[in-house]
Motif scaffolding. Structure first.
Motif: not given
Length: 125
Positions: A12-14, A36, A56-60, A62, A111
């Protein structure tokens, strides 16, 4: 000997914001934080009858549709009352091609991660 699910990981982003949402939905608490990542779970902690969730933080996001989603059941109210509660927490209806006569509601968390609210009420753990 068999395996059992101990953790579910959600990119997720946040992570902090989703931790608040999912803790409210599931009556979980934050168990751990690392850079993160936020791990949430039942008050008894890791290893109990319910799996924990690691956000878990992910920029974008998947690419492609997520292959895993969470199903939830109300424990202390009927499905309609629980649907109202989840929508008030920030969930929103999601259209995945339902016909309208299913016994569950497809929702998305803040999200956009899809999850289902099933009809049956389960006993609390």
């Amino acid at each position: 000997m068999a395996c059992r699910i101990s953790e579910v990981v959600l990119g997720c982003r946040d992570p902090e914001a989703l931790a608040v949402f999912w803790c409210d939905v599931l009556d979980f608490v934050v168990l751990d934080r690392e850079e993160g990542c936020v791990e949430i779970g039942p008050r008894e902690g890791f290893g109990g009858p319910q799996p924990t969730i690691i956000l878990s933080y992910r920029d974008e996001p998947e690419p492609g549709k997520a292959r895993l989603h969470i199903d939830v059941n109300a424990t202390d109210r009927d499905q309609d009352a629980e649907l109202e509660r989840l929508l008030a927490l920030g969930a929103r209806p999601a259209d995945v091609g339902q016909r309208g006569d299913e016994g569950w509601h497809v929702l998305a968390d803040p999200e956009g991660n899809e999850f289902c609210l099933l009809k049956a009420r389960l006993a609390p753990l």
